[in-house]
Design a protein around this motif. Sequence first.
Motif, PDB file in Angstrom:
ATOM      1  N   MET A   1      80.293  38.424 -16.877  1.00  0.00           N
ATOM      2  CA  MET A   1      79.830  38.244 -15.502  1.00  0.00           C
ATOM      3  C   MET A   1      78.692  37.228 -15.513  1.00  0.00           C
ATOM      4  O   MET A   1      77.805  37.290 -16.350  1.00  0.00           O
ATOM      5  CB  MET A   1      79.362  39.579 -14.935  1.00  0.00           C
ATOM      6  N   SER A   2      78.730  36.296 -14.563  1.00  0.00           N
ATOM      7  CA  SER A   2      77.712  35.252 -14.553  1.00  0.00           C
ATOM      8  C   SER A   2      76.371  35.794 -14.054  1.00  0.00           C
ATOM      9  O   SER A   2      76.314  36.785 -13.315  1.00  0.00           O
ATOM     10  CB  SER A   2      78.158  34.086 -13.674  1.00  0.00           C
ATOM     11  N   LEU A   3      75.328  35.122 -14.470  1.00  0.00           N
ATOM     12  CA  LEU A   3      73.982  35.518 -14.054  1.00  0.00           C
ATOM     13  C   LEU A   3      73.833  35.432 -12.537  1.00  0.00           C
ATOM     14  O   LEU A   3      73.157  36.264 -11.925  1.00  0.00           O
ATOM     15  CB  LEU A   3      72.941  34.631 -14.744  1.00  0.00           C
ATOM     16  N   ASP A   4      74.489  34.450 -11.919  1.00  0.00           N
ATOM     17  CA  ASP A   4      74.412  34.327 -10.457  1.00  0.00           C
ATOM     18  C   ASP A   4      74.983  35.555  -9.760  1.00  0.00           C
ATOM     19  O   ASP A   4      74.432  36.025  -8.760  1.00  0.00           O
ATOM     20  CB  ASP A   4      75.154  33.085  -9.976  1.00  0.00           C
ATOM     21  N   LEU A   5      76.078  36.098 -10.280  1.00  0.00           N
ATOM     22  CA  LEU A   5      76.666  37.295  -9.668  1.00  0.00           C
ATOM     23  C   LEU A   5      75.778  38.523  -9.876  1.00  0.00           C
ATOM     24  O   LEU A   5      75.655  39.358  -8.977  1.00  0.00           O
ATOM     25  CB  LEU A   5      78.062  37.550 -10.214  1.00  0.00           C
ATOM     26  N   ILE A   6      75.155  38.628 -11.032  1.00  0.00           N
ATOM     27  CA  ILE A   6      74.235  39.742 -11.297  1.00  0.00           C
ATOM     28  C   ILE A   6      73.030  39.647 -10.362  1.00  0.00           C
ATOM     29  O   ILE A   6      72.624  40.640  -9.747  1.00  0.00           O
ATOM     30  CB  ILE A   6      73.803  39.758 -12.774  1.00  0.00           C
ATOM     31  N   LYS A   7      72.469  38.440 -10.235  1.00  0.00           N
ATOM     32  CA  LYS A   7      71.332  38.252  -9.328  1.00  0.00           C
ATOM     33  C   LYS A   7      71.725  38.577  -7.894  1.00  0.00           C
ATOM     34  O   LYS A   7      70.959  39.191  -7.156  1.00  0.00           O
ATOM     35  CB  LYS A   7      70.825  36.813  -9.420  1.00  0.00           C
ATOM     36  N   THR A   8      72.923  38.170  -7.498  1.00  0.00           N
ATOM     37  CA  THR A   8      73.396  38.450  -6.150  1.00  0.00           C
ATOM     38  C   THR A   8      73.514  39.952  -5.930  1.00  0.00           C
ATOM     39  O   THR A   8      73.124  40.471  -4.880  1.00  0.00           O
ATOM     40  CB  THR A   8      74.748  37.752  -5.897  1.00  0.00           C
ATOM     41  N   GLY A   9      74.027  40.676  -6.918  1.00  0.00           N
ATOM     42  CA  GLY A   9      74.171  42.132  -6.801  1.00  0.00           C
ATOM     43  C   GLY A   9      72.839  42.851  -6.690  1.00  0.00           C
ATOM     44  O   GLY A   9      72.685  43.762  -5.862  1.00  0.00           O
ATOM     45  N   THR A  10      71.877  42.460  -7.498  1.00  0.00           N
ATOM     46  CA  THR A  10      70.567  43.113  -7.427  1.00  0.00           C
ATOM     47  C   THR A  10      69.862  42.769  -6.118  1.00  0.00           C
ATOM     48  O   THR A  10      69.219  43.621  -5.509  1.00  0.00           O
ATOM     49  CB  THR A  10      69.671  42.744  -8.625  1.00  0.00           C
ATOM     50  N   TYR A  11      70.019  41.530  -5.680  1.00  0.00           N
ATOM     51  CA  TYR A  11      69.449  41.126  -4.389  1.00  0.00           C
ATOM     52  C   TYR A  11      70.073  41.948  -3.270  1.00  0.00           C
ATOM     53  O   TYR A  11      69.375  42.415  -2.363  1.00  0.00           O
ATOM     54  CB  TYR A  11      69.702  39.631  -4.186  1.00  0.00           C
ATOM     55  N   LEU A  12      71.371  42.157  -3.328  1.00  0.00           N
ATOM     56  CA  LEU A  12      72.070  42.926  -2.302  1.00  0.00           C
ATOM     57  C   LEU A  12      71.560  44.368  -2.257  1.00  0.00           C
ATOM     58  O   LEU A  12      71.311  44.906  -1.181  1.00  0.00           O
ATOM     59  CB  LEU A  12      73.577  42.905  -2.551  1.00  0.00           C
ATOM     60  N   SER A  13      71.372  44.991  -3.416  1.00  0.00           N
ATOM     61  CA  SER A  13      70.924  46.384  -3.422  1.00  0.00           C
ATOM     62  C   SER A  13      69.513  46.529  -2.838  1.00  0.00           C
ATOM     63  O   SER A  13      69.238  47.469  -2.085  1.00  0.00           O
ATOM     64  CB  SER A  13      70.995  46.976  -4.830  1.00  0.00           C
ATOM     65  N   ILE A  14      68.633  45.599  -3.154  1.00  0.00           N
ATOM     66  CA  ILE A  14      67.285  45.637  -2.587  1.00  0.00           C
ATOM     67  C   ILE A  14      67.351  45.416  -1.079  1.00  0.00           C
ATOM     68  O   ILE A  14      66.712  46.122  -0.297  1.00  0.00           O
ATOM     69  CB  ILE A  14      66.382  44.582  -3.257  1.00  0.00           C
ATOM     70  N   HIS A  15      68.154  44.443  -0.687  1.00  0.00           N
ATOM     71  CA  HIS A  15      68.259  44.114   0.727  1.00  0.00           C
ATOM     72  C   HIS A  15      68.868  45.273   1.525  1.00  0.00           C
ATOM     73  O   HIS A  15      68.432  45.556   2.648  1.00  0.00           O
ATOM     74  CB  HIS A  15      69.104  42.850   0.900  1.00  0.00           C
ATOM     75  N   LEU A  16      69.852  45.961   0.957  1.00  0.00           N
ATOM     76  CA  LEU A  16      70.439  47.122   1.632  1.00  0.00           C
ATOM     77  C   LEU A  16      69.400  48.210   1.864  1.00  0.00           C
ATOM     78  O   LEU A  16      69.331  48.806   2.944  1.00  0.00           O
ATOM     79  CB  LEU A  16      71.602  47.687   0.811  1.00  0.00           C
ATOM     80  N   THR A  17      68.603  48.474   0.856  1.00  0.00           N
ATOM     81  CA  THR A  17      67.572  49.513   0.959  1.00  0.00           C
ATOM     82  C   THR A  17      66.538  49.161   2.027  1.00  0.00           C
ATOM     83  O   THR A  17      66.196  49.992   2.880  1.00  0.00           O
ATOM     84  CB  THR A  17      66.890  49.727  -0.406  1.00  0.00           C
ATOM     85  N   VAL A  18      66.043  47.945   1.973  1.00  0.00           N
ATOM     86  CA  VAL A  18      65.043  47.514   2.952  1.00  0.00           C
ATOM     87  C   VAL A  18      65.651  47.481   4.356  1.00  0.00           C
ATOM     88  O   VAL A  18      65.038  47.955   5.318  1.00  0.00           O
ATOM     89  CB  VAL A  18      64.456  46.133   2.564  1.00  0.00           C
ATOM     90  N   GLY A  19      66.864  46.929   4.472  1.00  0.00           N
ATOM     91  CA  GLY A  19      67.520  46.850   5.776  1.00  0.00           C
ATOM     92  C   GLY A  19      67.731  48.218   6.399  1.00  0.00           C
ATOM     93  O   GLY A  19      67.480  48.418   7.593  1.00  0.00           O
TER      94      GLY A  19
END
Length: 78
Positions: A1-19
Motif C-alpha cells: 500500500m502506498s504511503l499516500d493511501l495510508i496518509k489519506t486513511g489516517t486523515y480520513l479517520s481524524i476528519h470523521l471524528t472531528v466532523g
Amino acid sequence: MSLDLIKTGTYLSIHLTVGFTVAYLMTGSVALAGGIALIEPMINAVAFFFHEQAWKKIQARPPRKGGRQWLRDQAAFA
C-alpha cells in the motif's frame, strides 16, 4: 500500500471524528451528525489524495534555472 493511501486513511479517520463531534455539538442529533460526518470528510479525503498527487507532479518538475543539472541528477538516480 502506498504511503499516500495510508496518509489519506489516517486523515480520513481524524476528519470523521472531528466532523462527527462538531456536527453533534451543533445539532444534538446522532443521526444527523453521523450523516454529516460520513459525507463531508469522505469527499475531502478524495480531494486530499488528488491534491497530494498534484503536488508530487509540481515538485518533480525541473527548476526554471539549472535545468541541465537537474537532468543530470535525475539520470544519476535511474
